[in-house]
Design a protein around this motif. Structure first.
Motif, PDB file in Angstrom:
ATOM      1  N   CYS A   2      -6.934  -0.556  -1.567  1.00  0.00           N
ATOM      2  CA  CYS A   2      -6.520  -1.203  -0.320  1.00  0.00           C
ATOM      3  C   CYS A   2      -7.747  -1.485   0.536  1.00  0.00           C
ATOM      4  O   CYS A   2      -8.561  -0.600   0.787  1.00  0.00           O
ATOM      5  CB  CYS A   2      -5.534  -0.308   0.432  1.00  0.00           C
ATOM      6  SG  CYS A   2      -5.038  -0.997   2.035  1.00  0.00           S
ATOM      7  N   CYS A  22      -7.212   0.674   4.140  1.00  0.00           N
ATOM      8  CA  CYS A  22      -7.267   2.136   4.276  1.00  0.00           C
ATOM      9  C   CYS A  22      -7.979   2.814   3.113  1.00  0.00           C
ATOM     10  O   CYS A  22      -8.198   4.022   3.147  1.00  0.00           O
ATOM     11  CB  CYS A  22      -5.858   2.711   4.423  1.00  0.00           C
ATOM     12  SG  CYS A  22      -4.911   2.718   2.892  1.00  0.00           S
ATOM     13  N   CYS A  31      -0.891   3.200   6.595  1.00  0.00           N
ATOM     14  CA  CYS A  31      -1.762   2.023   6.483  1.00  0.00           C
ATOM     15  C   CYS A  31      -1.289   0.923   7.435  1.00  0.00           C
ATOM     16  O   CYS A  31      -0.088   0.733   7.634  1.00  0.00           O
ATOM     17  CB  CYS A  31      -1.740   1.514   5.046  1.00  0.00           C
ATOM     18  SG  CYS A  31      -2.781   0.064   4.779  1.00  0.00           S
ATOM     19  N   CYS A  86       0.841  -1.194   0.000  1.00  0.00           N
ATOM     20  CA  CYS A  86       0.000   0.000   0.000  1.00  0.00           C
ATOM     21  C   CYS A  86       0.880   1.249   0.000  1.00  0.00           C
ATOM     22  O   CYS A  86       1.827   1.338   0.775  1.00  0.00           O
ATOM     23  CB  CYS A  86      -0.897  -0.013   1.223  1.00  0.00           C
ATOM     24  SG  CYS A  86      -2.034   1.385   1.249  1.00  0.00           S
ATOM     25  N   THR A 120      -1.060  -2.059   6.982  1.00  0.00           N
ATOM     26  CA  THR A 120      -0.212  -3.050   6.310  1.00  0.00           C
ATOM     27  C   THR A 120       1.245  -2.611   6.247  1.00  0.00           C
ATOM     28  O   THR A 120       2.114  -3.399   5.876  1.00  0.00           O
ATOM     29  CB  THR A 120      -0.703  -3.329   4.871  1.00  0.00           C
ATOM     30  OG1 THR A 120      -0.671  -2.106   4.128  1.00  0.00           O
ATOM     31  CG2 THR A 120      -2.108  -3.892   4.859  1.00  0.00           C
TER      32      THR A 120
END
Ligand code: CTP
Ligand code: ZN
Length: 155
Positions: A137, A140, A116, A111, A118
């Motif tokens: 994503c 987010c 985020c 991302c 991730t």
């Protein structure tokens, strides 16, 4: 009709995968998405921006001794929607895999939003929903529209 004088002269392969009709200039991104960087020791032939009846110009990739899975083929479709994937055994094309846009892409892209979840220390696997104009994503909402090849997770 194709003009034989303008055809790409790259040797046929004995076993492996030929990815044909890749949008011009995307071959290196396709290699990246497949995690191929040359260190594997398998034969890789790359034709870039070669003349094509259908596409004007196209890229072609030949990877020896490796057969792509349907999952790999589906992800490839994000970068190269026109691609055809040919599985070759003993010099014969034994299968042409359909390239279809997947609904989701898990673990393959990063991302671009640094905040985020991730991208934090706790490992959370990335997941993107494939939408009309790119991928979004699932954590987010960030959308990647262009240059999806620049957001490949390192294998
Ligand atoms: N190919 C190869 N080595 C082989 C067999 C095929 O590199 N032993 C390549 C061909 O050069 C071609 C692709 O794999 O780029 C697909 O082969 P084939 O299905 O025979 O060609 P076409 O009928 O032209 O494919 P399409 O209809 O998908 O354009
Ligand atoms: Zn995100």
């Amino acid at each position: 009709m194709s003009d034989p004088e303008r055809e790409l002269r790259v040797s046929k392969i004995r076993n492996g995968t030929v990815i044909d009709h890749i949008s011009g200039g995307q071959a290196l991104n396709v290699l990246a998405i497949l995690g191929i960087d040359g260190s594997e020791g398998v034969g890789v032939s790359i034709g870039m921006n070669v003349p094509s009846d259908k596409l004007g110009t196209k890229d072609v990739l030949k990877v020896e001794d490796r057969e792509l899975s349907q999952g790999e083929v589906d992800v490839l479709s994000l970068l190269a929607p026109e691609a055809t994937v040919n599985i070759v055994r003993e010099f014969e094309v034994v299968e042409k895999k359909r390239v279809e846009r997947p609904e989701r892409v898990v673990g393959l892209l990063t991302c671009p939003n640094h905040n985020c979840i991730t991208n934090q220390d706790e490992p959370v696997e990335s997941a993107f929903e494939v939408v009309d104009d790119g991928v979004r994503c699932e954590f987010c909402g960030e959308i990647v529209r262009e240059d999806i090849g620049d957001h490949l997770a390192v294998h």
